[in-house]
Each structure stands twice: as structure tokens, then as C-alpha cells.
Motif scaffolding. Sequence first.
Motif: not given
Length: 116
Positions: A14-30, A97-104
Amino acid sequence: MITIEKPWGKEELIEVNDRYVLKRLTMLAGHRCSLQYHLQKIETIIVISGKLRIQTGENPSHLISKDYGPGDSITIAPRQIHRMEGIDDCVYLEASTPELDDVIRLKDDYNRAEAS
């Protein structure tokens, strides 16, 4: 808005900037996302609809599971191991926070690479 299809549902940026990120996620059952953590990223999850199970902990073999419904929220600190799972089809917001690629990734049901 950018929509990214995921094997467990979808992610809408929804919003990505240098200060924050806002996402809407849909997680399917199971379905569930990777067991993962972030080195820097802080994220707050708030459930909009459905029921979402969130596992958290410091050690992947000792996680605490809690079910969240509409209006429930949790903040996940850097290095906190976590995973979201759809009990029902679920929609939730993630403000971070805006670190979109910070996933381990530690484990992944869909055999995706261990990084991002």
C-alpha cells in the motif's frame, strides 16, 4: 498499489517509503509463510478478518503459538523468529520499518530460497 502473488496468498504494498512500509496480506486457510526472522526490520501485525496463528520465539524448536482474530495485534522485534499461518482465510495489515529484503528463512513449505 503493487500486488505480489505468494504461494500462501498475496501481499499488497500500500505504501513504501524511506521511513515505513504498509502492506495488506491475505493468508489462505491451511497455508503459512516461511519460518523466518529479520536482522533490522520491526513489524506490527493487525488482523482485519479471519483467524491467524502466529508462532514466535528465540529458538525454532521452542516457539509459542497464539491465535489472533480481528482487531488483535502483535509487534515482532528484530531477530525474533516468527511464522504466520491461516486458520481461516485471513486478511491482516503489516506496518514495518522499510527493510523489505531483510528476510532470513529458516524453513519454508514451498521450497523457496533461504533469502528474501
